[in-house]
Enzyme design. Structure first.
Site, PDB file in Angstrom:
ATOM      1  N   ASP A  28       0.820  -1.221   0.000  1.00  0.00           N
ATOM      2  CA  ASP A  28       0.000   0.000   0.000  1.00  0.00           C
ATOM      3  C   ASP A  28       0.850   1.265   0.000  1.00  0.00           C
ATOM      4  O   ASP A  28       1.951   1.278   0.551  1.00  0.00           O
ATOM      5  CB  ASP A  28      -0.908  -0.025   1.248  1.00  0.00           C
ATOM      6  CG  ASP A  28      -2.084   0.916   1.109  1.00  0.00           C
ATOM      7  OD1 ASP A  28      -2.300   1.462   0.012  1.00  0.00           O
ATOM      8  OD2 ASP A  28      -2.789   1.113   2.113  1.00  0.00           O
ATOM      9  N   ASN A  76     -10.628  -3.504  -6.490  1.00  0.00           N
ATOM     10  CA  ASN A  76      -9.811  -2.522  -7.223  1.00  0.00           C
ATOM     11  C   ASN A  76     -10.306  -2.232  -8.637  1.00  0.00           C
ATOM     12  O   ASN A  76      -9.846  -1.271  -9.272  1.00  0.00           O
ATOM     13  CB  ASN A  76      -8.337  -2.970  -7.268  1.00  0.00           C
ATOM     14  CG  ASN A  76      -7.599  -2.792  -5.954  1.00  0.00           C
ATOM     15  OD1 ASN A  76      -6.639  -3.489  -5.652  1.00  0.00           O
ATOM     16  ND2 ASN A  76      -8.043  -1.837  -5.134  1.00  0.00           N
TER      17      ASN A  76
HETATM   18  C1  FPP Z   1      -2.117  -0.056  -3.296  1.00  0.00           C
HETATM   19  O1  FPP Z   1      -1.606   1.269  -3.231  1.00  0.00           O
HETATM   20  C2  FPP Z   1      -1.528  -0.742  -4.449  1.00  0.00           C
HETATM   21  C3  FPP Z   1      -2.237  -1.379  -5.431  1.00  0.00           C
HETATM   22  C4  FPP Z   1      -3.710  -1.466  -5.426  1.00  0.00           C
HETATM   23  C5  FPP Z   1      -1.550  -1.984  -6.601  1.00  0.00           C
HETATM   24  C6  FPP Z   1      -0.316  -2.802  -6.310  1.00  0.00           C
HETATM   25  C7  FPP Z   1       0.295  -3.186  -7.597  1.00  0.00           C
HETATM   26  C8  FPP Z   1       1.612  -3.195  -7.888  1.00  0.00           C
HETATM   27  C9  FPP Z   1       2.664  -2.878  -6.901  1.00  0.00           C
HETATM   28  C10 FPP Z   1       2.096  -3.467  -9.277  1.00  0.00           C
HETATM   29  C11 FPP Z   1       2.057  -4.874  -9.771  1.00  0.00           C
HETATM   30  C12 FPP Z   1       2.617  -5.892  -8.881  1.00  0.00           C
HETATM   31  C13 FPP Z   1       3.536  -6.862  -9.176  1.00  0.00           C
HETATM   32  C14 FPP Z   1       3.683  -7.970  -8.211  1.00  0.00           C
HETATM   33  C15 FPP Z   1       4.402  -6.876 -10.370  1.00  0.00           C
HETATM   34  P1  FPP Z   1      -2.585   2.489  -3.494  1.00  0.00           P
HETATM   35  O2  FPP Z   1      -2.637   2.756  -4.947  1.00  0.00           O
HETATM   36  O3  FPP Z   1      -3.922   2.217  -2.884  1.00  0.00           O
HETATM   37  O4  FPP Z   1      -1.856   3.644  -2.754  1.00  0.00           O
HETATM   38  P2  FPP Z   1      -2.524   4.900  -2.030  1.00  0.00           P
HETATM   39  O5  FPP Z   1      -3.299   4.352  -0.846  1.00  0.00           O
HETATM   40  O6  FPP Z   1      -1.347   5.715  -1.619  1.00  0.00           O
HETATM   41  O7  FPP Z   1      -3.394   5.591  -3.031  1.00  0.00           O
END
Ligand code: FPP
Length: 246
Positions: A28, A76
């Site tokens: 996150d 998501n």
């Molecule tokens: C949450 O942070 C993150 C996600 C929903 C996406 C995670 C995906 C990746 C790291 C990329 C693909 C993964 C691999 C294994 C290659 P957020 O976007 O909710 O952050 P925020 O709370 O700061 O908005």
């Protein structure tokens, strides 16, 4: 001065038996990391994917058996299409690159979640990584993709209902019910880490986390590194796991 140097022996969890076999991470804070830098949210996800690569390698080198990460939840899909597409493209890129290296690096990969709504390209890549993984041994990285803890339990309950229809209602114990989960065959996570300052589970591994230890940190996922994992492992090594006993 030697007295103050951080020697390898400081990592009690490495020398003793307290290294977790299975660590799970809610990746996150990618969006906030990007915003702080005036970058689009997708840049945060790219940086987050690099962090995953780095942390997976570190977990393997430390001698862990499993790392499970939450890459995309069943909720998501509500994000802007452009962001959903960017995450899916990052996953495609990661799987494609991994296919060439998995055998050499001895890293198995498993996708946990409902793969049905994914693109044909992603499904084909998952099939290929599954095949390679079945032929090698060693550390396993699990990527939760279109994964939801409640969705997983509902799907398991449907399998249970089939067994009930066959008259097996009272035969089904926790072990068998666990085998209905995406994580069939994978031990429950010992330690679940959530970076970025949020203190909630967000539908992650609801069934499997019954006795997991949690570790929260304010560090945003793209800034999470080996030293941050060391801190989490250090905290874990000081916990006393009693599983309901004394
Ligand atoms: C949450 O942070 C993150 C996600 C929903 C996406 C995670 C995906 C990746 C790291 C990329 C693909 C993964 C691999 C294994 C290659 P957020 O976007 O909710 O952050 P925020 O709370 O700061 O908005």
């Amino acid at each position: 001065m030697a007295l103050f140097s951080k020697s390898k022996n400081d990592k009690a969890w490495q020398a003793g038996n307290s290294l977790p076999k299975h660590v799970a991470i809610i990746m996150d804070g990618n969006g906030r990391w990007a915003k702080k830098r005036g970058l689009p949210r997708t840049a945060g996800h790219s940086a987050g994917a690099e962090t995953f690569r780095k942390i997976a390698t570190y977990c393997k080198d430390l001698g862990m058996d499993y790392l499970t990460v939450y890459a995309f939840s069943t909720e998501n899909w509500k994000r802007p299409q452009e962001e959903v597409d960017a995450i899916m493209q990052l996953l495609e890129k990661y799987l494609l690159e991994s296919i060439e290296k998995m055998e050499r690096d001895g890293i198995r990969l498993k996708i946990l979640g409902d793969t049905e709504p994914l693109s044909d390209k992603l499904k084909a890549l998952i099939e290929r990584t599954d095949k390679i993984s079945s032929e090698i041994n060693g550390f396993q990285a699990n990527i939760c993709l279109n994964y939801g803890g409640r969705d997983e339990i509902i799907k398991a309950a449907r399998k249970y209902a089939q067994q009930v229809a066959e008259g097996r209602a009272n035969d089904i114990d926790e072990k068998e019910f666990s085998s209905y989960m995406y994580s069939d065959g994978i031990p429950d996570p010992d330690l679940i880490i959530r970076p970025s300052g949020e203190i909630r589970t967000s539908n992650f591994l609801l069934w499997q986390s019954a006795y997991s230890e949690y570790y929260f940190t304010d560090v945003l996922w793209p800034d999470f590194d080996e030293a941050e994992l060391d801190k989490a492992l250090d905290a874990y090594s000081k916990r006393s796991r009693r599983y309901g006993g004394v």
